[in-house]
Scaffold this active site. Structure first.
Site, PDB file in Angstrom:
ATOM      1  N   LYS A 216       0.860  -1.191   0.000  1.00  0.00           N
ATOM      2  CA  LYS A 216       0.000   0.000   0.000  1.00  0.00           C
ATOM      3  C   LYS A 216       0.896   1.241   0.000  1.00  0.00           C
ATOM      4  O   LYS A 216       1.677   1.451   0.927  1.00  0.00           O
ATOM      5  CB  LYS A 216      -0.927   0.008   1.210  1.00  0.00           C
ATOM      6  CG  LYS A 216      -1.847   1.225   1.261  1.00  0.00           C
ATOM      7  CD  LYS A 216      -2.743   1.171   2.482  1.00  0.00           C
ATOM      8  CE  LYS A 216      -3.623   2.404   2.575  1.00  0.00           C
ATOM      9  NZ  LYS A 216      -4.490   2.379   3.775  1.00  0.00           N
TER      10      LYS A 216
ATOM     11  N   LYS B 270      -2.152  -1.592  -3.671  1.00  0.00           N
ATOM     12  CA  LYS B 270      -3.032  -0.413  -3.633  1.00  0.00           C
ATOM     13  C   LYS B 270      -2.174   0.837  -3.736  1.00  0.00           C
ATOM     14  O   LYS B 270      -1.220   0.967  -2.969  1.00  0.00           O
ATOM     15  CB  LYS B 270      -3.830  -0.404  -2.333  1.00  0.00           C
ATOM     16  CG  LYS B 270      -4.754   0.805  -2.184  1.00  0.00           C
ATOM     17  CD  LYS B 270      -5.448   0.804  -0.832  1.00  0.00           C
ATOM     18  CE  LYS B 270      -6.336   2.037  -0.708  1.00  0.00           C
ATOM     19  NZ  LYS B 270      -6.948   2.129   0.636  1.00  0.00           N
TER      20      LYS B 270
END
Length: 337
Positions: A204, A261
């Site tokens: 992320k 992400k």
């Protein structure tokens, strides 16, 4: 005139593109409704849906309307939802204590959805940013300048157990604390929830694409800025190898599904992680990706249906097995025609 000149070619790739039927036969990547996880936002009370200005077509829903939306998604063949709460500011504090309330909004939402749709896969975010006044994903250090890793993990373990008890199928830690996957796995197992899976937000990044999401859950307003600095725990967008290291650590600690992400600007990372692991891989087409496509389409600069399809096809082609996307409902309806 066009046929007067002929090349002596043994290989003509265009033979496999000459009509729709041939193209379908050789198509390498196919999107299905079953590829999608629909992120949904839930609020307390009985009010009407609350449109999110920076995410056209997306609203915060009360629990009754949330269940209706889940029914509609399931009917279209979408197998999973990821739930995110938007709390009233009165329930927030520096420690995010509301995350551990036995009757928290997110827990009531999970129970309602699982009661109505027991076969629908329900995932919940494990992080403190919707609950804290400062908007960070964990507890701040005594100096208030950084997030305290180990103290945050201790809270996240308790939070994950509460979510498992409410009936979630997957807890999804998005906090990016070191060691949290192993600690959560151990905590779930010790509490008897060995079948509750973990979808780890493994790679992320500290991305500029999260602004609309922070509007949706209220963490931007809490912090007073869309540009909340989370670079001490989220990944540097410049780093590829580090993303793979994080994913493999989560795999070793017991994650069932890994995630990259954002997705669209990180297709190379999706491919890197895909080649490094045999674990199922998720990718999150985040709020900023969704918002920019919607905005360009509203201005007439892009064909919305074609661009959303192409953007998701690229994510799957890069190696994602499942995609979290705010286009899940529209795409499932389109693909089901």
């Amino acid at each position: 005139m066009a046929d007067s000149f002929k090349l002596d070619l043994a290989v003509r790739p265009r033979r496999l593109r000459r009509n729709a039927s041939v193209r379908a036969l050789v198509e390498e990547t196919v999107l299905r409704p079953a590829d999608f996880i629909a992120p949904l936002f839930v609020v307390d009370g009985k009010g009407a849906p609350e449109p999110i200005g920076s995410m056209p077509g997306v609203s915060r829903l009360n629990i009754v309307d949330l269940v209706k939306e889940c029914r509609a998604l399931a009917k279209l063949g979408v197998p999973a939802v990821a739930l995110f709460p938007k709390l009233d500011a009165n329930y927030k504090d520096d420690s995010g204590s509301a995350a551990l309330h036995e009757d928290a909004l997110i827990l009531r939402a999970v129970r309602a959805v699982k009661k109505a749709l027991p076969e629908l896969v329900v995932m919940t975010d494990i992080a403190l940013d919707p609950y804290t006044t400062h908007g960070h994903d964990g507890l701040l250090t005594a100096e208030g300048k950084d997030v305290a890793n180990d103290a945050t993990v201790a809270v996240l373990v308790k939070m994950a157990v509460l979510h498992a008890r409410a009936g979630v199928d997957f807890v999804a830690p998005s906090d990016m604390m070191d060691g949290r996957i192993g600690a959560i796995r151990a905590g779930l197992d010790a509490a008897g929830f060995t079948n509750t899976a973990i979808m780890a937000y493994s790679s992320k990044f500290a991305s500029a694409y999260y602004g609309p999401f922070r509007d949706a859950v209220g963490s931007a307003k809490a912090a007073g800025t869309h540009a909340l600095d989370k670079r001490t725990y989220q990944l540097n967008p410049a780093n590829r190898r580090e993303a793979v290291v994080e994913a493999l650590l989560d795999e070793a600690e017991g994650a069932d599904v890994l995630m990259v992400k954002p997705a669209g600007a990180y297709l190379d990372i999706i491919r890197e992680v895909r080649e490094a692991t045999k674990k199922p891989l998720a990718a999150y087409q985040v709020s900023g990706e969704y918002a920019q496509i919607q905005a360009a389409a509203q201005l007439g600069w892009l064909d919305l249906a074609r661009v959303r399809h192409e953007s998701l096809l690229a994510i799957k082609r890069a190696g994602a097995d499942m995609i979290l996307t705010y286009f899940a409902k529209e795409m499932a309806a389109e693909l089901g025609k």
